[in-house]
Design an enzyme around this catalytic site. Sequence first.
Site, PDB file in Angstrom:
ATOM      1  N   TYR A 256      -1.827  -0.621  10.179  1.00  0.00           N
ATOM      2  CA  TYR A 256      -1.830  -0.881   8.728  1.00  0.00           C
ATOM      3  C   TYR A 256      -0.545  -0.360   8.084  1.00  0.00           C
ATOM      4  O   TYR A 256       0.096  -1.058   7.296  1.00  0.00           O
ATOM      5  CB  TYR A 256      -3.060  -0.208   8.133  1.00  0.00           C
ATOM      6  CG  TYR A 256      -3.284  -0.427   6.652  1.00  0.00           C
ATOM      7  CD1 TYR A 256      -3.637  -1.679   6.146  1.00  0.00           C
ATOM      8  CD2 TYR A 256      -3.181   0.638   5.756  1.00  0.00           C
ATOM      9  CE1 TYR A 256      -3.875  -1.856   4.798  1.00  0.00           C
ATOM     10  CE2 TYR A 256      -3.428   0.468   4.409  1.00  0.00           C
ATOM     11  CZ  TYR A 256      -3.773  -0.793   3.925  1.00  0.00           C
ATOM     12  OH  TYR A 256      -4.011  -0.961   2.582  1.00  0.00           O
TER      13      TYR A 256
ATOM     14  N   GLN B  76      -0.422   7.928   6.507  1.00  0.00           N
ATOM     15  CA  GLN B  76      -1.790   8.370   6.238  1.00  0.00           C
ATOM     16  C   GLN B  76      -2.385   9.108   7.434  1.00  0.00           C
ATOM     17  O   GLN B  76      -3.245   9.945   7.279  1.00  0.00           O
ATOM     18  CB  GLN B  76      -2.678   7.181   5.850  1.00  0.00           C
ATOM     19  CG  GLN B  76      -4.025   7.599   5.290  1.00  0.00           C
ATOM     20  CD  GLN B  76      -4.796   6.423   4.720  1.00  0.00           C
ATOM     21  OE1 GLN B  76      -5.203   5.523   5.435  1.00  0.00           O
ATOM     22  NE2 GLN B  76      -4.966   6.430   3.415  1.00  0.00           N
TER      23      GLN B  76
ATOM     24  N   SER C  29       0.850  -1.198   0.000  1.00  0.00           N
ATOM     25  CA  SER C  29       0.000   0.000   0.000  1.00  0.00           C
ATOM     26  C   SER C  29       0.880   1.240   0.000  1.00  0.00           C
ATOM     27  O   SER C  29       1.961   1.247   0.598  1.00  0.00           O
ATOM     28  CB  SER C  29      -0.893   0.020   1.242  1.00  0.00           C
ATOM     29  OG  SER C  29      -1.413   1.323   1.443  1.00  0.00           O
TER      30      SER C  29
ATOM     31  N   VAL D 285      -7.844   2.439  -5.286  1.00  0.00           N
ATOM     32  CA  VAL D 285      -8.577   1.493  -6.132  1.00  0.00           C
ATOM     33  C   VAL D 285      -9.961   1.309  -5.514  1.00  0.00           C
ATOM     34  O   VAL D 285     -10.065   0.979  -4.331  1.00  0.00           O
ATOM     35  CB  VAL D 285      -7.857   0.115  -6.185  1.00  0.00           C
ATOM     36  CG1 VAL D 285      -8.576  -0.824  -7.135  1.00  0.00           C
ATOM     37  CG2 VAL D 285      -6.396   0.276  -6.565  1.00  0.00           C
TER      38      VAL D 285
HETATM   39  P1  NAP Z   1     -11.433  -5.901   0.117  1.00  0.00           P
HETATM   40  O1  NAP Z   1     -12.305  -5.393  -0.964  1.00  0.00           O
HETATM   41  O2  NAP Z   1     -11.899  -5.779   1.539  1.00  0.00           O
HETATM   42  O3  NAP Z   1     -11.066  -7.418  -0.154  1.00  0.00           O
HETATM   43  C1  NAP Z   1     -10.177  -8.072   0.723  1.00  0.00           C
HETATM   44  C2  NAP Z   1     -10.475  -9.548   0.726  1.00  0.00           C
HETATM   45  O4  NAP Z   1      -9.562 -10.185   1.646  1.00  0.00           O
HETATM   46  C3  NAP Z   1     -11.880  -9.868   1.244  1.00  0.00           C
HETATM   47  O5  NAP Z   1     -12.381 -11.018   0.575  1.00  0.00           O
HETATM   48  C4  NAP Z   1     -11.625 -10.191   2.712  1.00  0.00           C
HETATM   49  O6  NAP Z   1     -12.610 -11.012   3.302  1.00  0.00           O
HETATM   50  C5  NAP Z   1     -10.321 -10.949   2.587  1.00  0.00           C
HETATM   51  N1  NAP Z   1      -9.638 -11.024   3.866  1.00  0.00           N
HETATM   52  C6  NAP Z   1      -9.263  -9.996   4.656  1.00  0.00           C
HETATM   53  N2  NAP Z   1      -8.691 -10.466   5.777  1.00  0.00           N
HETATM   54  C7  NAP Z   1      -8.736 -11.825   5.694  1.00  0.00           C
HETATM   55  C8  NAP Z   1      -8.332 -12.871   6.547  1.00  0.00           C
HETATM   56  N3  NAP Z   1      -7.775 -12.650   7.747  1.00  0.00           N
HETATM   57  N4  NAP Z   1      -8.507 -14.152   6.138  1.00  0.00           N
HETATM   58  C9  NAP Z   1      -9.075 -14.417   4.945  1.00  0.00           C
HETATM   59  N5  NAP Z   1      -9.498 -13.471   4.094  1.00  0.00           N
HETATM   60  C10 NAP Z   1      -9.328 -12.177   4.479  1.00  0.00           C
HETATM   61  O7  NAP Z   1      -9.986  -5.173   0.057  1.00  0.00           O
HETATM   62  P2  NAP Z   1      -9.161  -4.605  -1.210  1.00  0.00           P
HETATM   63  O8  NAP Z   1      -9.367  -3.155  -1.288  1.00  0.00           O
HETATM   64  O9  NAP Z   1      -9.383  -5.475  -2.389  1.00  0.00           O
HETATM   65  O10 NAP Z   1      -7.662  -4.826  -0.651  1.00  0.00           O
HETATM   66  C11 NAP Z   1      -6.861  -5.905  -1.072  1.00  0.00           C
HETATM   67  C12 NAP Z   1      -5.404  -5.568  -0.774  1.00  0.00           C
HETATM   68  O11 NAP Z   1      -5.036  -4.359  -1.450  1.00  0.00           O
HETATM   69  C13 NAP Z   1      -5.109  -5.330   0.707  1.00  0.00           C
HETATM   70  O12 NAP Z   1      -3.851  -5.875   1.032  1.00  0.00           O
HETATM   71  C14 NAP Z   1      -5.056  -3.809   0.808  1.00  0.00           C
HETATM   72  O13 NAP Z   1      -4.240  -3.387   1.855  1.00  0.00           O
HETATM   73  C15 NAP Z   1      -4.445  -3.466  -0.536  1.00  0.00           C
HETATM   74  N6  NAP Z   1      -4.688  -2.081  -0.956  1.00  0.00           N
HETATM   75  C16 NAP Z   1      -5.910  -1.680  -1.420  1.00  0.00           C
HETATM   76  C17 NAP Z   1      -6.088  -0.364  -1.811  1.00  0.00           C
HETATM   77  C18 NAP Z   1      -7.386   0.142  -2.381  1.00  0.00           C
HETATM   78  O14 NAP Z   1      -7.445   1.321  -2.795  1.00  0.00           O
HETATM   79  N7  NAP Z   1      -8.420  -0.659  -2.431  1.00  0.00           N
HETATM   80  C19 NAP Z   1      -5.024   0.567  -1.705  1.00  0.00           C
HETATM   81  C20 NAP Z   1      -3.808   0.123  -1.217  1.00  0.00           C
HETATM   82  C21 NAP Z   1      -3.656  -1.201  -0.850  1.00  0.00           C
HETATM   83  P3  NAP Z   1     -13.922 -10.344   3.999  1.00  0.00           P
HETATM   84  O15 NAP Z   1     -14.827  -9.983   2.866  1.00  0.00           O
HETATM   85  O16 NAP Z   1     -14.436 -11.438   4.870  1.00  0.00           O
HETATM   86  O17 NAP Z   1     -13.453  -9.148   4.766  1.00  0.00           O
END
Ligand code: NAP
Length: 268
Positions: free
Chosen positions: A154, A148, A141, A187
């Site tokens: 985080y 942040q 991230s 994203v």
């Molecule tokens: P998201 O939409 O919440 O999807 C995350 C997925 O991971 C969900 O299916 C969640 O399950 C699952 N998960 C989380 N913790 C878990 C655990 N302990 N065991 C099993 N499954 C777990 O998040 P996202 O935005 O796609 O983020 C994905 C990655 O990208 C993360 O590492 C995040 O830090 C990184 N990221 C995202 C952004 C952004 O702008 N979106 C920016 C920087 C970094 P549940 O549905 O049960 O919660």
Amino acid sequence: MDLHLQGKVVIITGGAKGIGAGITLAFAAEGAIACILGRNSAEGQELVNELKAKGQHADSFLTDMTDEAAVKQAVADIVSRHGSIDVIVNNAGGNDAVGLRNSVSEFTASLQRNVVHYFTLVHFALDHLIASKGNIVNIGSKTAVTGQGGTSGYAASKGAINALTREWALDLARHGIRVNCVIPAEVITPLYERWLAQAPDPVLAREQLDRLVPLGRRTTTIEEIADAVVFVASERSAHTTGQMLFVDGGYVHLDRACTSEASHLKQS
Ligand code: NAP
């Protein structure tokens, strides 16, 4: 371009939703066997069924990544069903806003949710990665390098993920294993939508967010992150290791003046 991913066994943690689901779809489209580790079995199975209906290969394993025994079991089950592990995409996690006013145990729990399981999975899968000369893609991230505010757990986790990317790349180079990190900034995923929904005016908040991104004045798509992950994991990236790849439209590295509303800054 043939990425030579046909039949490769790829683990995607949190691979049923958001960025993870995009990565699952992209690997499956390249002919890989996409193995989702997630804590919601219905969501995982739904995506697997969707991919199978298209003639693609996927599997789902109910795994809470913070449960060490469950991660160990998932690795054993994947190898037993599919024979090997070629790629690990460490993706599960989320910005949980555990800041300086939270307790030490809440901070520690945030590290468990956001970085400790990256280690757990690689630890249990290591011999299989060595056997396949596989590779690892960590999802990081921007907060690791920008901060942040209000999110110590985080930010610390994502900083550690950058450090582990370099550490593992060096540690595992002798086995021919590559380790890289793909770093999103903004994203729109279910996680992000939940966060935007808390703003007084979510539509305005989204517009303001878009304007901050130098390239295209828009957030990065899930597909753009997924494509970068698939390319880095493929043999077409055979000599790329220890890299932090920022897929963010220039959000982190380009001069803030270019997205500033203040015109005198743009001219300087
Ligand atoms: P998201 O939409 O919440 O999807 C995350 C997925 O991971 C969900 O299916 C969640 O399950 C699952 N998960 C989380 N913790 C878990 C655990 N302990 N065991 C099993 N499954 C777990 O998040 P996202 O935005 O796609 O983020 C994905 C990655 O990208 C993360 O590492 C995040 O830090 C990184 N990221 C995202 C952004 C952004 O702008 N979106 C920016 C920087 C970094 P549940 O549905 O049960 O919660």
